[in-house]
Design a protein around this motif. Structure first.
Motif, PDB file in Angstrom:
ATOM      1  N   ASP A  57       0.742  -1.083   0.095  1.00  0.00           N
ATOM      2  CA  ASP A  57       0.135   0.121  -0.585  1.00  0.00           C
ATOM      3  C   ASP A  57       1.166   1.753  -0.060  1.00  0.00           C
ATOM      4  OD1 ASP A  57       1.022  -0.171   2.309  1.00  0.00           O
ATOM      5  OD2 ASP A  57      -1.074  -0.228   3.748  1.00  0.00           O
ATOM      6  N   GLY A  58       2.136   1.341  -0.011  1.00  0.00           N
ATOM      7  CA  GLY A  58       3.228   2.428   0.293  1.00  0.00           C
ATOM      8  C   GLY A  58       3.117   3.046   0.947  1.00  0.00           C
ATOM      9  N   LYS A  59       2.595   2.675   2.628  1.00  0.00           N
ATOM     10  CA  LYS A  59       2.160   3.196   3.740  1.00  0.00           C
ATOM     11  C   LYS A  59       3.641   3.125   4.224  1.00  0.00           C
ATOM     12  CE  LYS A  59      -2.597   3.508   4.121  1.00  0.00           C
ATOM     13  NZ  LYS A  59      -3.663   3.528   4.595  1.00  0.00           N
ATOM     14  N   PHE A  60       4.153   2.017   4.189  1.00  0.00           N
ATOM     15  CA  PHE A  60       5.226   1.811   5.130  1.00  0.00           C
ATOM     16  C   PHE A  60       6.826   1.466   4.710  1.00  0.00           C
ATOM     17  CE2 PHE A  60       1.421   1.430   7.767  1.00  0.00           C
ATOM     18  CZ  PHE A  60       1.484   2.008   8.375  1.00  0.00           C
ATOM     19  N   VAL A  61       7.711   1.462   5.119  1.00  0.00           N
ATOM     20  CA  VAL A  61       8.591   0.586   4.299  1.00  0.00           C
ATOM     21  C   VAL A  61       9.121  -0.021   5.938  1.00  0.00           C
ATOM     22  CG1 VAL A  61      11.472   0.985   3.492  1.00  0.00           C
ATOM     23  CG2 VAL A  61       9.169   2.750   3.445  1.00  0.00           C
ATOM     24  N   MET A  62       9.206  -1.714   5.244  1.00  0.00           N
ATOM     25  CA  MET A  62      10.247  -2.608   5.978  1.00  0.00           C
ATOM     26  C   MET A  62      11.841  -2.595   5.835  1.00  0.00           C
ATOM     27  SD  MET A  62       6.638  -5.272   5.129  1.00  0.00           S
ATOM     28  CE  MET A  62       7.376  -4.978   3.918  1.00  0.00           C
ATOM     29  N   VAL A  63      12.486  -3.068   7.016  1.00  0.00           N
ATOM     30  CA  VAL A  63      13.576  -3.781   6.839  1.00  0.00           C
ATOM     31  C   VAL A  63      13.956  -3.720   8.438  1.00  0.00           C
ATOM     32  CG1 VAL A  63      14.191  -0.952   9.042  1.00  0.00           C
ATOM     33  CG2 VAL A  63      16.186  -2.180   6.911  1.00  0.00           C
ATOM     34  N   ALA A  64      14.983  -5.201   7.595  1.00  0.00           N
ATOM     35  CA  ALA A  64      15.350  -6.561   8.204  1.00  0.00           C
ATOM     36  C   ALA A  64      16.522  -5.994   9.094  1.00  0.00           C
ATOM     37  CB  ALA A  64      15.554  -7.800   7.053  1.00  0.00           C
ATOM     38  N   VAL A  65      16.063  -5.719  10.153  1.00  0.00           N
ATOM     39  CA  VAL A  65      17.686  -5.607  10.831  1.00  0.00           C
ATOM     40  C   VAL A  65      17.934  -6.534  11.896  1.00  0.00           C
ATOM     41  CG1 VAL A  65      17.156  -3.038  11.314  1.00  0.00           C
ATOM     42  CG2 VAL A  65      16.188  -4.987  12.934  1.00  0.00           C
ATOM     43  N   GLY A  66      19.026  -7.503  10.585  1.00  0.00           N
ATOM     44  CA  GLY A  66      19.946  -9.061  10.912  1.00  0.00           C
ATOM     45  C   GLY A  66      20.187  -8.657  12.716  1.00  0.00           C
ATOM     46  N   GLN A  79       8.671   9.655   7.966  1.00  0.00           N
ATOM     47  CA  GLN A  79      10.368   8.781   7.640  1.00  0.00           C
ATOM     48  C   GLN A  79      10.719   8.617   9.368  1.00  0.00           C
ATOM     49  OE1 GLN A  79      11.940  11.236   4.603  1.00  0.00           O
ATOM     50  NE2 GLN A  79      10.453  10.686   3.049  1.00  0.00           N
ATOM     51  N   GLU A  80       9.675   8.375   9.906  1.00  0.00           N
ATOM     52  CA  GLU A  80      10.429   6.986  10.906  1.00  0.00           C
ATOM     53  C   GLU A  80      10.000   6.011  11.433  1.00  0.00           C
ATOM     54  OE1 GLU A  80       6.553   9.937  13.509  1.00  0.00           O
ATOM     55  OE2 GLU A  80       8.909  10.488  13.304  1.00  0.00           O
ATOM     56  N   ILE A  81      10.671   5.309  12.757  1.00  0.00           N
ATOM     57  CA  ILE A  81      10.651   3.798  12.454  1.00  0.00           C
ATOM     58  C   ILE A  81       8.965   4.414  13.810  1.00  0.00           C
ATOM     59  CG2 ILE A  81      10.662   1.879  14.253  1.00  0.00           C
ATOM     60  CD1 ILE A  81      13.851   2.108  13.691  1.00  0.00           C
ATOM     61  N   VAL A  82       8.128   3.341  13.663  1.00  0.00           N
ATOM     62  CA  VAL A  82       6.599   3.985  13.868  1.00  0.00           C
ATOM     63  C   VAL A  82       6.290   1.771  14.245  1.00  0.00           C
ATOM     64  CG1 VAL A  82       5.701   5.194  13.140  1.00  0.00           C
ATOM     65  CG2 VAL A  82       5.136   2.921  11.809  1.00  0.00           C
ATOM     66  N   ASP A  83       7.033   0.686  14.262  1.00  0.00           N
ATOM     67  CA  ASP A  83       6.440   0.058  14.689  1.00  0.00           C
ATOM     68  C   ASP A  83       7.409  -1.638  14.447  1.00  0.00           C
ATOM     69  OD1 ASP A  83       5.331  -2.370  16.125  1.00  0.00           O
ATOM     70  OD2 ASP A  83       3.135  -2.334  14.496  1.00  0.00           O
ATOM     71  N   THR A  84       7.476  -2.857  14.623  1.00  0.00           N
ATOM     72  CA  THR A  84       7.945  -3.816  14.217  1.00  0.00           C
ATOM     73  C   THR A  84       7.634  -4.701  14.264  1.00  0.00           C
ATOM     74  OG1 THR A  84       8.601  -4.483  16.858  1.00  0.00           O
ATOM     75  CG2 THR A  84       9.942  -3.028  16.171  1.00  0.00           C
ATOM     76  N   LEU A  85       8.251  -5.908  13.386  1.00  0.00           N
ATOM     77  CA  LEU A  85       7.778  -6.462  12.727  1.00  0.00           C
ATOM     78  C   LEU A  85       8.826  -8.511  13.516  1.00  0.00           C
ATOM     79  CD1 LEU A  85       6.673  -6.489   9.422  1.00  0.00           C
ATOM     80  CD2 LEU A  85       5.022  -6.401  11.385  1.00  0.00           C
ATOM     81  N   PRO A  86       7.918  -9.323  14.109  1.00  0.00           N
ATOM     82  CA  PRO A  86       8.612 -10.654  14.576  1.00  0.00           C
ATOM     83  C   PRO A  86       9.178 -11.400  13.765  1.00  0.00           C
ATOM     84  CG  PRO A  86       6.498 -11.150  14.228  1.00  0.00           C
ATOM     85  CD  PRO A  86       5.722  -9.818  14.472  1.00  0.00           C
ATOM     86  N   SER A  87       9.809 -11.702  13.574  1.00  0.00           N
ATOM     87  CA  SER A  87      11.267 -12.585  13.023  1.00  0.00           C
ATOM     88  C   SER A  87      12.239 -13.975  13.464  1.00  0.00           C
ATOM     89  CB  SER A  87      11.969 -11.710  11.940  1.00  0.00           C
ATOM     90  OG  SER A  87      13.435 -11.459  12.098  1.00  0.00           O
ATOM     91  N   GLY A  88      12.759 -14.310  12.484  1.00  0.00           N
ATOM     92  CA  GLY A  88      13.798 -15.295  13.354  1.00  0.00           C
ATOM     93  C   GLY A  88      14.632 -14.722  13.942  1.00  0.00           C
ATOM     94  N   PRO A  89      16.315 -15.428  13.963  1.00  0.00           N
ATOM     95  CA  PRO A  89      17.260 -14.868  14.097  1.00  0.00           C
ATOM     96  C   PRO A  89      18.248 -14.519  13.045  1.00  0.00           C
ATOM     97  CG  PRO A  89      17.058 -17.455  14.469  1.00  0.00           C
ATOM     98  CD  PRO A  89      15.767 -16.590  14.511  1.00  0.00           C
ATOM     99  N   ASP A  90      18.457 -13.558  12.834  1.00  0.00           N
ATOM    100  CA  ASP A  90      19.228 -12.796  11.822  1.00  0.00           C
ATOM    101  C   ASP A  90      18.428 -12.479  10.313  1.00  0.00           C
ATOM    102  OD1 ASP A  90      21.081 -10.960  10.338  1.00  0.00           O
ATOM    103  OD2 ASP A  90      22.961 -13.449   9.959  1.00  0.00           O
ATOM    104  N   PRO A  91      17.300 -12.154   9.590  1.00  0.00           N
ATOM    105  CA  PRO A  91      16.589 -12.115   9.048  1.00  0.00           C
ATOM    106  C   PRO A  91      17.709 -10.570   8.313  1.00  0.00           C
ATOM    107  CG  PRO A  91      15.765 -10.101  10.540  1.00  0.00           C
ATOM    108  CD  PRO A  91      16.452 -11.157  11.426  1.00  0.00           C
ATOM    109  N   GLU A  92      17.185 -11.628   6.541  1.00  0.00           N
ATOM    110  CA  GLU A  92      18.094 -10.622   5.936  1.00  0.00           C
ATOM    111  C   GLU A  92      17.517 -10.223   4.762  1.00  0.00           C
ATOM    112  OE1 GLU A  92      22.430 -11.612   3.131  1.00  0.00           O
ATOM    113  OE2 GLU A  92      21.413 -12.404   4.189  1.00  0.00           O
ATOM    114  N   LEU A  93      16.318 -11.160   3.488  1.00  0.00           N
ATOM    115  CA  LEU A  93      16.049 -10.547   2.812  1.00  0.00           C
ATOM    116  C   LEU A  93      14.301 -11.415   2.828  1.00  0.00           C
ATOM    117  CD1 LEU A  93      17.545 -10.814  -0.669  1.00  0.00           C
ATOM    118  CD2 LEU A  93      16.822  -8.745   0.256  1.00  0.00           C
TER     119      LEU A  93
END
Length: 317
Positions: A57-66, A79-93
């Motif tokens: 939807d173009g509203k957010f940019v997701m960035v994996a912080v490994g 253009q500021e961080i507003v939330d986080t999404l869960p992932s496993g260890p060391d997300p990359e792509l």
């Protein structure tokens, strides 16, 4: 006549886009205005940002912080961080479905693909894959997820409905990235150490050809394919060649290398502007972004960004 010309110019302004670049060592994201080709903001993010993409939807940019084992959400307008999404260890792509409801994340350290519900922002499943998964790509019809495993040297074919591996294709050493042609007829997989791009028939799940590279004056081990971008019409491919400091331009039909474009040092990943007029590429060692005029197939601009730029995503503001 002058009034008419001014009215026409006002009615059809030049397209302006916004690019977000993840700087792996700087722990920042650089924001680039493609109208002026300048960095307009630097956003501090978590540790070791790499994979980066707009939500559908173009509203957010997701960035994996490994190194933080999470994916941060940047509000594209603020253009500021507003939330986080869960992932496993060391997300990359990661890859998202066309509807923007599901996100698939390659977690390098535990050999899994995490499946996320983007609307609820929760983890809904995992798929066990090979060692050191990295490249992630969905087929145009959304039915198949491709995950490349660097150490296993495979492209895994995952059925998105069952979340099961339904096929494995062996490629050359250290596959880093996968890209489908828009019509789904071919899958291109880069092998960084192997020095090739494998062309895979997605239906037969077999390698039908390989693209090899030879840059005059460079040793073969310096030519390390990573990022891939294909035009929507499938006629032209671009492959980033890492420490060769070149982007190869490839005929999409014959798979022949047509030319090499000299860019910055240690070229990583790439993204087209939505109108496909320009291709922006990240150069990790020289800490800049090269701008390629797609039609002219030439580099027209260099933009200084943060430390060790890795990933890039572009959309309309």
């Amino acid at each position: 006549m002058l009034t008419a010309a001014l009215s026409l110019a006002h009615a059809a302004p030049a397209a302006a886009f916004v690019a977000f670049v993840s700087n792996e060592k700087g722990n920042t994201v650089s924001v680039i205005d493609t109208d002026t080709w300048t960095v307009t903001k630097t956003i501090k993010v978590g540790q070791r940002p790499r994979g980066i993409a707009y939500t559908r939807d173009g509203k957010f940019v997701m960035v994996a912080v490994g190194d933080d084992d999470t994916i941060q959400l940047i509000d594209a307008r603020k253009q500021e961080i507003v939330d986080t999404l869960p992932s496993g260890p060391d997300p990359e792509l990661f890859a998202q479905d066309e509807a923007g409801k599901t996100l698939y994340v390659a977690n390098e350290n535990d050999n899994t693909v995490t499946v996320l519900d983007l609307q609820k922002r929760i983890r809904i499943g995992d798929v066990q894959v090979g060692v050191e998964p990295e490249g992630m790509m969905l087929s145009p019809d959304g039915k198949t997820l491709i995950c490349t495993s660097e150490t296993t040297n495979m492209a895994h074919f995952i059925d998105t409905a069952s979340r099961q591996i339904v096929g494995n294709v062996l490629v050359d050493a250290r596959p880093r990235y996968a890209e489908f042609k828009s019509d789904g007829s071919e899958l291109w997989v880069s092998a960084e150490i192997g020095g090739t791009v494998s062309i895979i028939d997605p239906t037969k799940r077999e390698v039908t050809g390989k693209i090899k590279f030879a840059v005059p004056g460079l040793r073969s081990e310096a030519i390390q394919p990573v990022g891939i971008s294909l035009t929507k019409d499938g006629k032209t491919g671009f492959v980033a060649l890492g420490p060769a400091n070149r982007v190869a331009v490839i005929d999409g039909a014959t798979h022949e290398v047509k030319k090499y474009l000299l860019v910055g040092q240690r070229v990583w990943h790439m993204a087209f502007t939505p109108d496909e007029k320009y291709l922006l590429v990240t150069n990790g060692v020289s800490n800049d972004v090269s701008v390629i005029d797609v039609a002219a197939q030439k580099v027209i601009k260099t933009i200084q960004v943060g430390e060790l730029p890795w990933g890039i995503t572009i959309a309309q503001p």
